[in-house]
Design an enzyme around this catalytic site. Structure first.
Site, short mmCIF file in Angstrom:
data_model
loop_
_atom_site.label_atom_id
_atom_site.label_comp_id
_atom_site.label_asym_id
_atom_site.label_seq_id
_atom_site.Cartn_x
_atom_site.Cartn_y
_atom_site.Cartn_z
N ASP A 1 0.84 -1.20 0.00
CA ASP A 1 0.00 0.00 0.00
C ASP A 1 0.87 1.25 0.00
O ASP A 1 1.94 1.26 -0.63
CB ASP A 1 -0.93 -0.05 1.23
CG ASP A 1 -2.25 0.63 0.99
OD1 ASP A 1 -2.26 1.86 0.98
OD2 ASP A 1 -3.27 -0.06 0.79
N HIS A 16 -3.45 5.88 3.99
CA HIS A 16 -4.25 4.71 3.57
C HIS A 16 -3.59 3.40 4.03
O HIS A 16 -4.26 2.50 4.56
CB HIS A 16 -4.38 4.76 2.05
CG HIS A 16 -5.30 3.74 1.45
ND1 HIS A 16 -4.87 2.49 1.08
CD2 HIS A 16 -6.62 3.80 1.13
CE1 HIS A 16 -5.88 1.82 0.55
NE2 HIS A 16 -6.96 2.59 0.57
N SER A 66 -11.26 -0.99 0.17
CA SER A 66 -9.93 -0.98 0.80
C SER A 66 -10.01 -1.34 2.27
O SER A 66 -9.10 -1.96 2.82
CB SER A 66 -9.30 0.42 0.72
OG SER A 66 -8.64 0.61 -0.49
#
Lengths: 666, 85
Positions: free
Chosen positions: A34, A109, A444
């Site tokens: 990520d 994220h 996600s």
């Protein structure tokens, strides 16, 4: 995650459950590919963790504002891969970029998804008082290895991930000894074929799975439209997103004392009765008026100044709300009510500007009130957290839907998990964070929920293959919410969720521990699959590293031993085969129960499966025919093997195509 | 000159357990294509050598086509981008 795990029945307080039986996954390593990691976050504390699992071979790579001392017994690996990104973005200036040329996360994220999968317990966390509780991962003692392959491109203000970098991250993760790989990224439709490297994730995942590593991927955020699901290879666990049984009702009171509960994450002070306006032409003005949320800036400041503004939008994206809030704020307005189609993409507005969402029906009620009085007013109170009934579970609007466009006979998504308004760690400089925690929504967020559950299952059943683990999750999933109420699929309009919305259903971690039977897959099954979709012998031989020959005629894709049956083009009667492996009590007897799709005949042979110490694997055949005389859409049913202790249920999806390869529109 | 872009050359399951050997074979393949070790070194972006065999390299369209025609190559495709979900 302050609600996710209690909602799914994985409470840390239960003395005997999957969480405690596996020591919370302490010997498992979850690889997260990520945007990197914010290592100072409390969710990466290693309090009480034992030494790093002996199979771990990874390292911590130093770089900008990151060195090996940022790793500990929780965050055991951190690497970054940027070469592909740099080659494709020549304008990127690593000296001037906001991003860190290291495993350190800029976007937040990566930190968020790592928390969801395996963050350590951190108590008393909330978003400005909303959604309070303990933040933690699904496997809170599992180890985290971060592979940064996604980078912020300052010029375009986007974060992007080169497939060359992602593939290298997967290659390294396989070497390092991860047990689970979690990828909350993907491409958009049209998709490349899953049997070639046009999709790096698919290819890397294939080799990871052959080495026993389960690969979990987000299914995408292009819902609620059909045929939008991504990461659809049959060796990947593809995850859809649901809501939790949690919402943030926000009282708005009209001047006539009618109270409406909108939804918001408004944590500012109460906004007392204030003038309310819907910008529309009174009929005698030369000014421009617009009540469309995206076009509020067309209104004069005078129209909105000092007022709460009602607007309507056809978009379910949170971008409409923030655009509307920005326009109203700029004009000197005091708040905004956004009337929109039901969706699940709720975000706070910047600087605690009061912005409340309602549906069209309630928005129209407010509009009628405005038109009914000469001096409309409205009051907004801060949002509250509502947990449990009457808040129902929905497949989130944004969650991408099946059928799978590459191989419609392979059901995707596989499974659903909570992915809307999830509170987890982020960087301390991310917009809208509160003390390093933020609410985010997307598949996600759903994918690492499954990664956490997989880590626990893997700890309990180290000999189960990735396919067996997937099967356990799919066949035991809830097709209702955990309280027995139906799961809807949010969209326009709302409907009962089906396998193209949520695969087998909502993950039920405790049930997945003892699935009874599993639909397993090994290398030879994947070879059969590749033969069935038309790959040639030499390519397959190279892919798998040994000589293979496809049978003639080629095998049917319908026979791939998945925990689902999907027939996208039924015309003549077809017969397909499934094989189940007994992982429950040695002496078990299962009887079949079929709920056929509408207008479809399904016959299973044999109707009884008897397992004992000698017989651990049995096959059955399913004969399917249609009574329909027209091309239909998909109809859904189920096929269950039932013993005295287990219900092993797989979804059935059948589409009749009398006229094949036909775009059914008239 | 034709523009070089990152391409992923996928070779399938690796043929050797020694990653150094796998990488060396990638360099040799690239060297044969580009004509010099220096060019091969400059072109190589990644060698995939643990979980599978392949490499990412800066190639022109015609170079990508040439290498794709080699019998040991499964596929050659241009790099693409993913988004966060």
């Amino acid at each position: 995650t302050t609600r996710t795990w209690d909602y799914l029945g994985l409470s840390a307080s239960s003395p005997k459950n999957l969480l405690n039986e596996t020591n919370m996954g302490e010997q498992i390593v979850i690889g997260i590919i990520d945007t990197g990691v914010w290592p100072e976050s409390e969710v990466f504390n290693d309090d009480g963790l034992g030494s790093v699992p002996s199979h771990w071979k990874g390292t911590c790579q130093s770089g900008e504002m990151f060195n090996s001392s940022h790793c500990n017994k929780k965050l055991i690996g951190a690497k970054y891969f940027i070469n592909g990104f740099l080659e494709e973005n020549k304008s990127f200036n690593s000296e001037e970029s906001l991003d860190f040329i290291s495993p350190r996360d800029l976007n937040g994220h990566g930190t968020h998804v790592a928390t969801i999968a395996a963050g350590s317990h951190v108590q008393d966390i909330s978003y400005k008082g909303l959604a309070g509780g303990t933040v933690r991962g699904g496997a809170p003692r599992a180890r985290i290895a971060v592979y940064k392959g996604c980078w912020y491109l300052d010029d375009l203000d986007v974060t992007t991930c080169s497939s060359a970098d992602i593939l290298k991250a997967m290659d390294e993760a396989i070497h390092d000894g991860v047990d689970v790989l979690s990828l909350s990224l993907g491409s958009a439709v049209p998709l490349y074929g899953e049997t070639d490297i046009r999709d790096g994730i698919t290819t890397g995942a294939f080799h990871a799975v052959l080495k026993g590593i389960t690969v979990v991927c987000a299914g995408g955020n292009s819902g609620p439209e059909a045929q939008t699901v991504t990461n659809t290879a049959p060796w990947i666990i593809t995850v859809a997103a649901t809501t939790l049984d949690r919402s943030f009702p926000t009282p708005i009171t009209l001047g006539n004392n009618k109270m409406i509960l909108g939804q918001a994450m408004y944590t500012g002070p109460e906004l007392g009765f204030t003038s309310l306006v819907y910008p529309e032409d009174p009929g005698n003005s030369n000014e421009t008026f617009s009540g469309t949320c995206e076009d509020l800036s067309l209104n004069s400041n005078l129209t909105m100044e000092g007022k709460i503004v009602l607007c309507f939008t056809t978009s379910s994206s949170s971008g409409s709300a923030s655009t509307a809030a920005g326009s109203v704020k700029k004009a000197g307005g005091l708040g905004v009510i956004i009337a929109r189609h039901p969706g699940s993409d709720l975000e706070p507005c910047v600087d605690d500007f009061p912005c409340v969402s309602v549906d069209y029906e309630l928005g129209t009620n407010i509009l009628l009130y405005i038109r009914s009085t000469s001096s409309p007013v409205l009051k907004i109170q801060p949002s509250r957290t509502l947990v449990g009934q009457p808040v129902g579970t929905k497949v989130a609007t944004f969650s991408s839907r099946g059928p799978n466009t590459i191989a419609p006979a392979i059901l995707k998504p596989d499974i659903a998990a909570p992915g809307a308004s999830i509170l987890a760690a982020t960087t301390t400089n991310t917009t809208l964070n509160d003390g390093g925690f933020i609410m985010l929504s997307g598949t996600s967020m759903a994918a690492p929920v499954i990664s956490g559950v997989v880590a626990l299952l893997k700890a309990l059943h180290p000999d189960w293959s990735p396919a067996a683990i997937r099967s356990a999750i799919v066949t035991t999933a809830w097709r209702t919410d955990p309280f027995g109420e139906q799961i809807d699929a949010e969209g326009s309009s709302r409907k009962l969720a089906d396998p193209f919305d949520y695969g087998g259903g909502l993950v039920n971690p405790e049930k997945a521990v003892k699935p009874g039977l599993v639909y397993d897959l090994a290398l030879e099954d994947y070879v059969l699959y590749m033969c069935s979709v038309g790959y040639n012998d030499s390519s397959i031989s190279q892919l798998v590293g040994k000589s293979t020959l496809c049978s003639n005629p080629r095998p049917s894709v319908l026979d791939l031993n998945l925990p689902s049956i999907t027939i996208p083009d039924l015309k003549e009667e077809v017969t397909l085969t499934r094989t189940v492996t007994n992982v429950g009590p040695l002496n078990s007897v299962y009887r079949v129960k079929v709920e056929p799709p509408l207008g479809v005949q399904v016959t299973v042979m044999p109707k009884k499966l008897v397992f004992n110490s000698e017989t651990k694997k049995l096959s059955y055949q399913v004969r399917v025919s249609t009574k329909h005389k027209i091309n239909t859409g998909f109809y859904f049913g189920s096929l269950a093997w039932i013993s005295s202790v287990h219900n092993v249920i797989i979804p059935l999806s059948v589409r009749t195509q009398v006229l094949q390869n036909y775009f059914d529109e008239n | 000159a034709a523009e070089s872009k990152v391409h992923i050359v996928y070779l399938g399951e690796k043929q050797h357990d020694d990653p150094e050997f796998v990488t060396e074979s990638h360099h040799q393949m690239l060297c044969s294509l580009l004509g010099s070790e220096e060019d091969a070194h400059g072109s190589m972006v990644y060698s995939y050598r643990h979980g599978f065999s392949g490499f990412a390299a800066k190639l022109t369209k015609s170079q990508a086509k040439k290498i794709a025609d080699l019998p040991e190559v499964v596929h050659v495709i241009p790099d693409s981008f993913y988004k966060l979900k």
